[in-house]
Scaffold this motif. Structure first.
Motif, PDB file in Angstrom:
ATOM      1  N   UNK A 148       0.860  -1.194   0.000  1.00 33.74           N
ATOM      2  CA  UNK A 148       0.000   0.000   0.000  1.00 33.74           C
ATOM      3  C   UNK A 148       0.894   1.241   0.000  1.00 33.74           C
ATOM      4  N   UNK A 149       0.735   2.139  -0.956  1.00 32.79           N
ATOM      5  CA  UNK A 149       1.608   3.314  -1.059  1.00 32.79           C
ATOM      6  C   UNK A 149       1.661   4.161   0.215  1.00 32.79           C
ATOM      7  N   UNK A 150       0.530   4.320   0.893  1.00 28.90           N
ATOM      8  CA  UNK A 150       0.537   5.151   2.106  1.00 28.90           C
ATOM      9  C   UNK A 150       1.307   4.465   3.232  1.00 28.90           C
ATOM     10  N   UNK A 151       1.213   3.136   3.365  1.00 32.52           N
ATOM     11  CA  UNK A 151       1.963   2.409   4.398  1.00 32.52           C
ATOM     12  C   UNK A 151       3.459   2.484   4.114  1.00 32.52           C
ATOM     13  N   UNK A 152       3.831   2.375   2.830  1.00 31.12           N
ATOM     14  CA  UNK A 152       5.238   2.479   2.450  1.00 31.12           C
ATOM     15  C   UNK A 152       5.772   3.880   2.751  1.00 31.12           C
ATOM     16  N   UNK A 153       4.961   4.914   2.481  1.00 32.04           N
ATOM     17  CA  UNK A 153       5.376   6.290   2.764  1.00 32.04           C
ATOM     18  C   UNK A 153       5.614   6.471   4.268  1.00 32.04           C
ATOM     19  N   UNK A 154       4.708   5.958   5.098  1.00 34.23           N
ATOM     20  CA  UNK A 154       4.889   6.040   6.547  1.00 34.23           C
ATOM     21  C   UNK A 154       6.174   5.336   6.981  1.00 34.23           C
ATOM     22  N   UNK A 155       6.406   4.159   6.430  1.00 27.81           N
ATOM     23  CA  UNK A 155       7.576   3.363   6.789  1.00 27.81           C
ATOM     24  C   UNK A 155       8.877   4.084   6.434  1.00 27.81           C
ATOM     25  N   UNK A 156       8.859   4.877   5.376  1.00 26.26           N
ATOM     26  CA  UNK A 156      10.087   5.521   4.894  1.00 26.26           C
ATOM     27  C   UNK A 156      10.677   6.488   5.905  1.00 26.26           C
ATOM     28  N   UNK A 157       9.846   7.041   6.775  1.00 30.43           N
ATOM     29  CA  UNK A 157      10.390   7.916   7.815  1.00 30.43           C
ATOM     30  C   UNK A 157      10.032   7.415   9.215  1.00 30.43           C
ATOM     31  N   UNK A 158       9.938   6.088   9.342  1.00 32.01           N
ATOM     32  CA  UNK A 158       9.884   5.454  10.662  1.00 32.01           C
ATOM     33  C   UNK A 158       8.561   5.504  11.373  1.00 32.01           C
TER      34      UNK A 158
END
Length: 543
Positions: A373-383
């Motif tokens: 999911x793009x939004x989950x990946x975005x969140x993960x990118x900055x911890x």
């Protein structure tokens, strides 16, 4: 012949009967009964010991604190003699014992009362008012068994080194000591020098606790040897009193919780891992993205630390200024599986065993499917999102950069020693593995130095030593007293060129990583900075 044998047998029986009758009469005579019942033994337990817990320099963290114990047999003469020796407040404290009959024991400041109606022995206290590292050391239950920390983890070994000092009195029926009969002293404390040696350093631990007292109400501090993973200080605040654990059970802010080993949202300190994944995957430090302050992914809007945007920036500046937009773009290029792989390489998602049966929580990582999911990946990118880790994990992650890309295994256990303080079991570190290349580690080290020089980590810099660091300000999703609860992080090492210490700071409910946790790091960098080498001068020089 038969008559003669009968006569002899009769005489023997009569003699035996006489002896038995006399013995019975004596035993039943009131005077003898009273004399026998008036004497009995009365044991006074002066002090008990248990194996010690030491720091790396064999300084006791539990046990080994001198405490004088006085055994007093009450009498009018004893009270008179002690009045001239003990301070009035101590006499008032032991007044009930002095007016009783049975011998009793109490603590005294020194050995002055010895021979003045008291027998004074040097004993030891397990804990004292100036104890350090209480969460790591742990505490004992009412039964004397270890309940938490190293006390619990090595309870069997520490209990095996137990001993005690006791005094046995012969007393009358009223409990008063009989004159002319010396008390018997039994001392089995010889084995109490055996114990557990930790990697902690009392001086560094005290410095870290001083920093915590000055700059934070809740949180944790880790000070780690950058090359070996040995923990030199482990602080959790608020703290508690090991001699009064009951009051901490209902204490505000969970003082018994060891926050250094508990999992939290970690925020932008995770950008260390994302940067490593990008560089190892062939993305160059000069790669640029445009930051306009936020980015919209689906129905979600992700903001940068600088709401007005950073403009076009490369990887170093994005790292130093903690640009979320830049790292979202990196994550989109790399994909969730690559980021997960590198997170695991850095040790995130696994428990950390610091000693036998003493570990940091595993934390958690998002699963691969969710990161599609793009939004989950975005969140993960900055911890953010489903990522959680302990301060111990963040310290180990930071140490990979300080240690030229190699892993370190954090440990607080050094060895077990016997009663002669000889090593009987020693910690054996696992071989270090190359997590990322040395070249990648060097580049990220440069990013971390830039963060201290002109970025979000500037507040933790030191005038005494070069530092490299990364900040994090993690959202928790919680609201307390009308404001959003954030976890403030600052993790780094010094000296930047030849790292000695990794320091990781978590401030619960902080405002920002740099502003809330940075001053703690800077304080410790100043205190622990290597002293400059002063060149020696020949005696005849300059004459």
């Amino acid at each position: 012949m038969y008559k003669r044998l009968t006569a002899v047998f009769t005489v023997i029986v009569l003699m035996a009967f006489c002896v038995m009758s006399h013995t019975l009469m004596v035993a039943l005579a009131p005077a003898y009964v009273q004399a026998a019942s008036s004497q009995s033994a009365y044991n006074v337990r002066v002090c008990a010991t248990r194996g010690r817990i030491y720091d790396r320099a064999m300084r006791p963290l539990a046990g080994g604190r001198l405490q004088y114990r006085a055994v007093i047999a009450p009498s009018r003469e004893t009270t008179v003699r002690l009045t001239g020796v003990l301070p009035p407040e101590k006499l008032l404290e032991i007044e009930d014992g002095l007016t009783g009959t049975y011998p009793f024991v109490c603590s005294v400041d020194d050995a002055a009362a010895d021979g003045c109606g008291a027998m004074v022995f040097p004993g030891e206290k397990r804990y004292g008012p100036n104890c350090v590292a209480v969460h790591t050391v742990g505490y004992l239950g009412g039964d004397g068994q270890g309940v938490s920390g190293i006390e619990r983890a090595y309870d069997d070994y520490l209990a095996a080194a137990a001993g005690e000092l006791s005094v046995r009195f012969t007393v009358d029926a009223a409990g008063s000591g009989l004159t002319g009969i010396e008390p018997q002293i039994t001392d089995t404390r010889d084995n109490s020098l055996a114990g557990v040696v930790l990697t902690l350093d009392v001086d560094i631990q005290r410095a870290a606790e001083s920093a915590a007292a000055e700059f934070m109400d809740k949180g944790a501090i880790i000070v780690m040897d950058a090359r070996t993973g040995e923990i030199r200080a482990c602080v959790s605040v608020p703290s508690f009193d090991q001699t009064d654990v009951a009051s901490a059970l209902d204490g505000e802010d969970a003082p018994l919780l060891n926050r250094a080993l508990s999992a939290y949202d970690i925020g932008s300190v995770f950008k260390i891992v994302v940067s490593a994944a990008a560089l190892e995957s062939g993305i160059t430090p000069g790669t640029k993205y445009q930051c306009e302050g936020c980015v919209t992914i689906g129905s979600n809007r992700f903001h940068c630390a600088n709401r007005s945007g950073h403009g076009e920036i490369d990887m170093e500046e994005a790292f130093a200024r903690s640009c979320n937009v830049y790292f979202i773009e990196l994550a989109k290029t790399l994909g969730g599986d690559v980021l997960l792989d590198y997170a695991r390489r850095f040790g995130l998602g696994d428990g950390i065993e610091l000693a036998r049966d003493y570990s940091a929580a595993a934390g958690c990582l998002p699963d691969s499917e969710k990161l599609q999911m793009p939004s989950a990946l975005a969140n993960f990118s900055f911890g953010q999102g489903d990522l959680m880790a302990t301060p111990m994990h963040v310290a180990a992650m930071t140490a990979v950069i300080a240690n030229d890309g190699r892993s370190v295994d954090p440990t607080v256990f050094a060895r077990l020693v016997n009663d002669r303080q000889e090593t009987v079991e020693e910690y054996i570190a696992a071989p270090q593995r190359q997590v990322i290349s040395r070249e990648t580690a060097d580049i990220i080290s440069g990013f971390m130095e830039a963060a201290v020089e002109y970025g979000t980590a500037k507040a933790g810099g030191s005038d005494r030593v070069s530092c490299a660091a990364k900040t994090g300000t993690a959202e928790t999703g919680m609201i307390r007293d009308g404001h959003r609860v954030m976890q403030a992080w600052y993790t780094g090492y010094f000296p930047a060129e030849e790292p000695l210490y990794v320091v990781t700071v978590l401030v619960e409910d902080g405002q920002s990583g740099g502003g809330s946790a940075g001053p703690v790091f800077g304080y410790l960098a100043d205190v622990l900075a290597p002293k400059p080498v002063v060149p020696s001068v020949d005696a005849g020089e300059g004459l």
